[in-house]
Design a protein around this motif. Structure first.
Motif, PDB file in Angstrom:
ATOM      1  N   LYS A  11     -22.583 -14.074 106.595  1.00 42.07           N
ATOM      2  CA  LYS A  11     -22.203 -14.414 107.957  1.00 42.07           C
ATOM      3  C   LYS A  11     -23.476 -14.731 108.727  1.00 42.07           C
ATOM      4  CE  LYS A  11     -18.239 -11.411 107.731  1.00 42.07           C
ATOM      5  NZ  LYS A  11     -17.752 -10.065 107.956  1.00 42.07           N
ATOM      6  N   PRO A  12     -23.396 -15.543 109.787  1.00 45.66           N
ATOM      7  CA  PRO A  12     -24.604 -15.903 110.535  1.00 45.66           C
ATOM      8  C   PRO A  12     -25.420 -14.690 110.988  1.00 45.66           C
ATOM      9  CG  PRO A  12     -22.791 -17.284 111.217  1.00 45.66           C
ATOM     10  CD  PRO A  12     -22.218 -16.243 110.277  1.00 45.66           C
ATOM     11  N   GLY A  13     -24.804 -13.645 111.464  1.00 42.49           N
ATOM     12  CA  GLY A  13     -25.521 -12.453 111.903  1.00 42.49           C
ATOM     13  C   GLY A  13     -26.241 -11.753 110.764  1.00 42.49           C
ATOM     14  N   ALA A  17     -30.383 -11.393 110.420  1.00 45.95           N
ATOM     15  CA  ALA A  17     -31.026 -10.080 110.306  1.00 45.95           C
ATOM     16  C   ALA A  17     -31.832  -9.919 109.013  1.00 45.95           C
ATOM     17  CB  ALA A  17     -29.965  -8.980 110.388  1.00 45.95           C
ATOM     18  N   LEU A  18     -31.715 -10.865 108.101  1.00 46.28           N
ATOM     19  CA  LEU A  18     -32.416 -10.790 106.821  1.00 46.28           C
ATOM     20  C   LEU A  18     -33.926 -10.702 107.041  1.00 46.28           C
ATOM     21  CD1 LEU A  18     -31.771 -10.922 103.771  1.00 46.28           C
ATOM     22  CD2 LEU A  18     -32.196 -13.370 103.897  1.00 46.28           C
ATOM     23  N   GLU A  22     -39.180  -6.064 108.266  1.00 44.14           N
ATOM     24  CA  GLU A  22     -39.970  -6.115 107.040  1.00 44.14           C
ATOM     25  C   GLU A  22     -40.854  -7.354 106.975  1.00 44.14           C
ATOM     26  OE1 GLU A  22     -37.363  -5.788 103.695  1.00 44.14           O
ATOM     27  OE2 GLU A  22     -36.339  -4.049 104.526  1.00 44.14           O
ATOM     28  N   ILE A  23     -40.348  -8.451 107.500  1.00 44.90           N
ATOM     29  CA  ILE A  23     -41.046  -9.731 107.433  1.00 44.90           C
ATOM     30  C   ILE A  23     -41.296 -10.237 108.850  1.00 44.90           C
ATOM     31  CG2 ILE A  23     -40.874 -12.140 106.683  1.00 44.90           C
ATOM     32  CD1 ILE A  23     -39.061 -11.136 104.405  1.00 44.90           C
ATOM     33  N   ALA A  24     -42.486 -10.812 109.053  1.00 43.94           N
ATOM     34  CA  ALA A  24     -42.824 -11.386 110.350  1.00 43.94           C
ATOM     35  C   ALA A  24     -43.638 -12.653 110.130  1.00 43.94           C
ATOM     36  CB  ALA A  24     -43.617 -10.382 111.180  1.00 43.94           C
ATOM     37  N   TYR A  25     -43.753 -13.440 111.169  1.00 44.69           N
ATOM     38  CA  TYR A  25     -44.606 -14.615 111.073  1.00 44.69           C
ATOM     39  C   TYR A  25     -45.426 -14.775 112.340  1.00 44.69           C
ATOM     40  CZ  TYR A  25     -40.651 -16.998 113.397  1.00 44.69           C
ATOM     41  OH  TYR A  25     -39.646 -17.360 114.258  1.00 44.69           O
ATOM     42  N   VAL A  26     -46.573 -15.383 112.182  1.00 45.55           N
ATOM     43  CA  VAL A  26     -47.492 -15.618 113.282  1.00 45.55           C
ATOM     44  C   VAL A  26     -47.414 -17.099 113.638  1.00 45.55           C
ATOM     45  CG1 VAL A  26     -49.903 -15.545 114.001  1.00 45.55           C
ATOM     46  CG2 VAL A  26     -48.998 -13.745 112.536  1.00 45.55           C
ATOM     47  N   ALA A  56     -38.721 -11.468 111.750  1.00 45.87           N
ATOM     48  CA  ALA A  56     -38.048 -12.457 110.910  1.00 45.87           C
ATOM     49  C   ALA A  56     -36.900 -13.147 111.635  1.00 45.87           C
ATOM     50  CB  ALA A  56     -37.537 -11.790 109.634  1.00 45.87           C
ATOM     51  N   ASP A  57     -36.260 -12.450 112.570  1.00 47.13           N
ATOM     52  CA  ASP A  57     -35.144 -13.045 113.308  1.00 47.13           C
ATOM     53  C   ASP A  57     -35.589 -13.839 114.529  1.00 47.13           C
ATOM     54  OD1 ASP A  57     -35.856 -11.079 115.118  1.00 47.13           O
ATOM     55  OD2 ASP A  57     -33.906 -10.087 115.133  1.00 47.13           O
TER      56      ASP A  57
END
Length: 85
Positions: A11-13, A17-18, A22-26, A56-57
């Motif tokens: 589902k889109p939500g 949230a994947l 845990e994951i981030a971006y600059v 990540a979101d």
């Protein structure tokens, strides 16, 4: 695709949230675009080069004038950073 493979639908939500927490971006940005991610941010001189650390979101985590500081903040919070292309 073989008969043994399965397809999973998210589902889109769930997809959004994947990787959250845990994951981030600059991402680079300028002070001109600051209010799009940080509406409460004080006014800054136009044209400043800044770096934002995003979850990540897409949720903003922190803002810096240094890419290295944003990466260090991600490491401090045990976030894996990924590159966007």
């Amino acid at each position: 695709m073989t008969c043994d493979e399965q397809t999973f639908t998210m589902k889109p939500g769930e997809f959004q949230a994947l990787g959250t927490g845990e994951i981030a971006y600059v991402k680079p940005m300028t002070s001109d675009d600051l209010t799009t991610l940080f509406p409460q941010a004080p006014r800054m001189r136009p044209g400043l080069n800044l770096w934002v650390l995003l979850n990540a979101d897409g949720t903003p985590i922190m803002l810096s004038d240094s890419r290295e500081t944003a990466l260090a903040n991600a490491a401090e919070h045990q976030l894996h950073t990924v590159a966007l292309h």
